[in-house]
Scaffold this motif. Structure first.
Motif, mmCIF file in Angstrom:
data_model
loop_
_atom_site.group_PDB
_atom_site.id
_atom_site.type_symbol
_atom_site.label_atom_id
_atom_site.label_comp_id
_atom_site.label_asym_id
_atom_site.label_seq_id
_atom_site.Cartn_x
_atom_site.Cartn_y
_atom_site.Cartn_z
ATOM 1 N N VAL A 93 71.282 -48.771 11.509
ATOM 2 C CA VAL A 93 72.272 -48.043 12.312
ATOM 3 C C VAL A 93 73.571 -48.837 12.389
ATOM 4 C CG1 VAL A 93 72.802 -47.240 14.655
ATOM 5 C CG2 VAL A 93 70.577 -46.721 13.625
ATOM 6 N N THR A 94 73.464 -50.137 12.615
ATOM 7 C CA THR A 94 74.652 -51.002 12.671
ATOM 8 C C THR A 94 75.379 -51.021 11.331
ATOM 9 O OG1 THR A 94 73.621 -52.388 14.356
ATOM 10 C CG2 THR A 94 75.456 -53.352 13.140
ATOM 11 N N ASP A 95 74.633 -51.169 10.248
ATOM 12 C CA ASP A 95 75.244 -51.177 8.919
ATOM 13 C C ASP A 95 75.935 -49.851 8.619
ATOM 14 O OD1 ASP A 95 74.311 -53.733 8.575
ATOM 15 O OD2 ASP A 95 72.701 -53.188 7.192
ATOM 16 N N SER A 96 75.307 -48.769 9.008
ATOM 17 C CA SER A 96 75.886 -47.451 8.790
ATOM 18 C C SER A 96 77.197 -47.293 9.553
ATOM 19 C CB SER A 96 74.883 -46.382 9.222
ATOM 20 O OG SER A 96 75.396 -45.101 8.994
ATOM 21 N N SER A 97 77.202 -47.742 10.776
ATOM 22 C CA SER A 97 78.423 -47.689 11.583
ATOM 23 C C SER A 97 79.531 -48.517 10.950
ATOM 24 C CB SER A 97 78.121 -48.186 12.997
ATOM 25 O OG SER A 97 79.285 -48.187 13.769
ATOM 26 N N ARG A 98 79.182 -49.679 10.451
ATOM 27 C CA ARG A 98 80.154 -50.556 9.804
ATOM 28 C C ARG A 98 80.739 -49.884 8.554
ATOM 29 N NH1 ARG A 98 76.959 -54.804 8.760
ATOM 30 N NH2 ARG A 98 77.197 -55.536 10.891
ATOM 31 N N GLU A 99 79.887 -49.257 7.755
ATOM 32 C CA GLU A 99 80.349 -48.591 6.545
ATOM 33 C C GLU A 99 81.210 -47.366 6.870
ATOM 34 O OE1 GLU A 99 80.033 -49.583 3.239
ATOM 35 O OE2 GLU A 99 79.314 -51.406 4.191
ATOM 36 N N LYS A 100 80.868 -46.644 7.936
ATOM 37 C CA LYS A 100 81.691 -45.506 8.353
ATOM 38 C C LYS A 100 83.088 -45.973 8.744
ATOM 39 C CE LYS A 100 77.903 -42.611 9.899
ATOM 40 N NZ LYS A 100 77.166 -42.084 11.056
ATOM 41 N N ASN A 101 83.159 -47.105 9.445
ATOM 42 C CA ASN A 101 84.462 -47.659 9.811
ATOM 43 C C ASN A 101 85.262 -48.058 8.566
ATOM 44 O OD1 ASN A 101 83.943 -47.340 12.531
ATOM 45 N ND2 ASN A 101 83.189 -49.426 12.800
ATOM 46 N N LYS A 102 84.595 -48.636 7.588
ATOM 47 C CA LYS A 102 85.270 -49.008 6.338
ATOM 48 C C LYS A 102 85.814 -47.769 5.635
ATOM 49 C CE LYS A 102 82.475 -53.080 5.256
ATOM 50 N NZ LYS A 102 81.464 -53.616 4.336
ATOM 51 N N LEU A 103 84.996 -46.721 5.600
ATOM 52 C CA LEU A 103 85.416 -45.494 4.934
ATOM 53 C C LEU A 103 86.628 -44.890 5.639
ATOM 54 C CD1 LEU A 103 84.947 -43.409 2.729
ATOM 55 C CD2 LEU A 103 83.353 -42.251 4.282
ATOM 56 N N GLU A 104 86.586 -44.902 6.945
ATOM 57 C CA GLU A 104 87.713 -44.372 7.717
ATOM 58 C C GLU A 104 89.004 -45.134 7.391
ATOM 59 O OE1 GLU A 104 88.791 -44.364 12.375
ATOM 60 O OE2 GLU A 104 86.865 -43.430 11.885
ATOM 61 N N LYS A 105 88.913 -46.456 7.315
ATOM 62 C CA LYS A 105 90.085 -47.262 6.955
ATOM 63 C C LYS A 105 90.552 -46.958 5.534
ATOM 64 C CE LYS A 105 89.568 -51.233 9.989
ATOM 65 N NZ LYS A 105 89.399 -52.688 10.067
ATOM 66 N N CYS A 106 89.594 -46.794 4.628
ATOM 67 C CA CYS A 106 89.945 -46.494 3.238
ATOM 68 C C CYS A 106 90.706 -45.181 3.137
ATOM 69 C CB CYS A 106 88.693 -46.404 2.377
ATOM 70 S SG CYS A 106 88.044 -47.986 1.894
ATOM 71 N N LEU A 107 90.221 -44.186 3.850
ATOM 72 C CA LEU A 107 90.848 -42.868 3.774
ATOM 73 C C LEU A 107 92.220 -42.845 4.449
ATOM 74 C CD1 LEU A 107 87.701 -40.632 4.381
ATOM 75 C CD2 LEU A 107 88.784 -41.226 2.204
ATOM 76 N N ALA A 108 92.443 -43.756 5.388
ATOM 77 C CA ALA A 108 93.724 -43.815 6.092
ATOM 78 C C ALA A 108 94.755 -44.670 5.358
ATOM 79 C CB ALA A 108 93.514 -44.353 7.506
#
Length: 96
Positions: free
Chosen positions: A36-51
Motif C-alpha cells: 500500500v505504501t509503495d503504491s501510494s509512492r508510485e501514484k505520487n510519482k505519476l502525478e508529478k510526471c503528468l504535471a
C-alpha cells in the motif's frame, strides 16, 4: 525488559531498560502495508510526471509498476481472506 550487568572494579553495575514491546503484526499484513505504501509512492510519482515535462516512457513505466503492485495487493488480500475463512477465531482480531 533488557538487563545488562557490567563489572566495574569490585562492584557490578546492573542496568535495566524497559520499553514497550511493539505490537506483533503477521508478515502477510506487514507485506500488505508495504505494498500500500509503495503504491501510494508510485501514484505520487505519476502525478508529478503528468504535471511536468517528463518523457512518456517514464509515466508508462510507473503505470506498469502500479498495475503490478495492484495485482500483487489483490492476490495477497485474497490469501489473507482465505486464511481468515479457515481460522474464524481470527476474524474479530484481524482488521485490514
Amino acid at each position: 525488559m533488557f538487563q545488562l550487568s557490567i563489572d566495574v572494579g569490585k562492584k557490578t553495575l546492573d542496568l535495566c531498560l524497559f520499553r514497550e514491546p511493539e505490537p506483533w503484526i503477521p508478515r502477510p499484513l506487514r507485506r500488505r502495508d508495504t505494498l500500500v505504501t509503495d503504491s501510494s509512492r508510485e501514484k505520487n510519482k505519476l502525478e508529478k510526471c503528468l504535471a511536468t515535462n517528463v518523457p512518456l516512457v517514464v509515466a508508462k513505466s510507473i503505470e506498469n509498476v502500479l498495475r503490478n503492485l495492484s495485482a500483487e495487493l489483490e492476490h495477497l488480500e485474497a490469501l489473507i481472506l482465505t486464511h481468515l475463512d479457515q481460522h474464524p477465531e481470527l476474524k474479530g482480531i484481524m482488521i485490514f
